[in-house]
Design an enzyme around this catalytic site. Structure first.
Site, PDB file in Angstrom:
ATOM      1  CB  SER A  18      -0.920  -0.038   1.228  1.00 63.29           C
ATOM      2  OG  SER A  18      -1.798   1.059   1.209  1.00 63.29           O
TER       3      SER A  18
ATOM      4  CE1 TYR B 278       1.455   4.351  -6.271  1.00 68.35           C
ATOM      5  CE2 TYR B 278       1.177   5.820  -4.392  1.00 68.35           C
ATOM      6  CZ  TYR B 278       1.754   4.708  -4.962  1.00 68.35           C
ATOM      7  OH  TYR B 278       2.625   3.943  -4.229  1.00 68.35           O
TER       8      TYR B 278
ATOM      9  CE  LYS C 185       0.372   1.268  -4.399  1.00 69.91           C
ATOM     10  NZ  LYS C 185       0.955  -0.089  -4.452  1.00 69.91           N
TER      11      LYS C 185
END
Ligand SMILES: NC(=O)c1ccc[n+]([C@@H]2O[C@H](COP(=O)([O-])OP(=O)(O)OC[C@H]3O[C@@H](n4cnc5c(N)ncnc54)[C@H](OP(=O)(O)O)[C@@H]3O)[C@@H](O)[C@H]2O)c1
Length: 232
Positions: free
Chosen positions: A138, A152, A156
Site C-alpha cells: 500500500s 495513485y 491504493k
C-alpha cells in the site's frame, strides 16, 4: 522450502523482499516487464541458494498471472503472494484537474484489478499451504489527501479495501496490507523528480515484512515504521 510469488521484483522494494526471503531459504517466482533487468535480479537472488523462476510480463495480463501461479506450483506451491508491482497513473504526478483518465484507469488496473486477479488465480495454492499469506503493498497516499497523489492514492485505497475484505472472507489465510513508507526508488523519482531528499533504502524496509511472516499477526493494514521498531 516455502514458495513466494513477488510481483514487480526486478528492483526497488520487490527486489529487496526477494533477497530477504532468499536469505531465509525461500524459493521464488519473480516478475517485472523489463526482461533484462529481471534476469539480472533473478541471477543475484538465485546466487543466495534459492530456486528462482523469473517470468517477464505485465501483471495486467491474465495469461501472465496464470503463468506466475503455474511456476509456483512447479516449485511446490504458493505460501506467500506479494502484490508489489505498481503504476503511478502519471509520471511525474499531476493534480487531479490534469490527471489523464487513462492514467487513472492504468493505476487502477495495475494496482487493484491485477492484484485481485492474481489472488484469485493463486487462492487454491494459498489454501493448500500450511500458512498461506497475501501481502498487498500500500502507500500512505491511500489514506492521506496529498496533492498530486490522488489517482495513485485512489488505486491504493481500492487495493487496501480489497485486502481488508479478502482478509474477512478468507479466515484461513493472513492478508496484510503494508504501507512501506517513503523509499529511495525509481518509482518515487518518477513520481516527484524534483524531490531528492534522503529516503530509506528498500533493503532497510524489508525486515518489516519479515516480521509479519515471523509473528503472523491478524489480517489487517500495517505500516512498516511500526513493524520495524526494535527490529533494526
Ligand atoms: N518508493 C516509495 O516511496 C513508495 C512509497 C509507498 C509505497 N510504495 C509502493 O512500493 C511498491 C514498490 O515500489 P518501488 O518504489 O520499489 O518501485 P520500483 O523500484 O519502481 O519497482 C517497481 C517494480 O514493479 C515492476 N512493475 C511495474 N509495473 C509492472 C507491471 N505492470 N507488471 C509487472 N511488473 C511491473 C517494475 O519493473 P518493470 O518496470 O520492468 O515492469 C519494478 O520491478 C509499489 O507498490 C509502490 O506503490 C513505494
Amino acid at each position: 522450502m516455502p514458495v513466494a510469488i513477488i510481483t514487480g521484483a526486478s528492483k526497488g522494494l520487490g527486489r529487496a523482499l526477494a533477497e530477504a526471503l532468499a536469505a531465509r531459504g525461500w524459493d521464488l517466482v519473480l516478475d517485472a516487464r523489463n526482461a533484462e533487468v529481471l534476469k539480472e535480479t533473478a541471477a543475484a537472488v538465485a546466487a543466495r541458494g534459492s530456486r528462482v523462476e523469473a517470468l517477464a510480463g505485465d501483471v495486467t495480463e491474465g495469461a501472465h498471472r496464470a503463468a506466475l501461479v503455474a511456476a509456483a506450483w512447479r516449485l511446490g506451491g504458493c505460501d506467500l503472494l506479494v502484490s508489489n508491482a505498481s503504476a503511478l497513473g502519471a509520471e511525474p504526478l499531476v493534480r487531479l484537474a490534469e490527471l489523464p483518465l487513462d492514467g487513472l484507469r492504468r493505476a487502477l488496473e495495475v494496482n487493484a484489478v491485477a492484484a485481485l486477479g492474481l489472488v484469485q488465480e493463486a487462492l487454491p495454492l494459498l489454501h493448500a499451504a500450511a500458512a498461506g499469506a497475501v501481502i498487498t503493498v500500500s502507500s500512505d497516499a491511500a489514506a492521506e489527501a496529498y496533492e498530486t497523489w490522488g489517482g495513485y492514492g485512489a488505486s491504493k485505497a481500492a487495493l487496501d479495501h480489497l485486502a481488508a475484505v479478502l482478509g474477512a472472507e478468507e479466515p484461513g489465510l493472513r492478508v496484510w496490507a503494508v504501507d512501506p513508507g517513503d523509499m529511495a526508488t525509481d518509482l518515487y523519482a518518477a513520481a516527484v523528480p524534483d524531490d531528492d531528499g534522503p529516503r530509506p533504502d528498500p533493503a532497510d524496509v524489508a525486515p518489516a515484512f519479515l516480521r509479519l511472516l515471523d509473528e503472523r499477526p491478524a489480517s489487517g493494514r500495517y505500516a512498516a515504521p511500526d513493524l520495524l521498531e526494535g527490529r533494526r
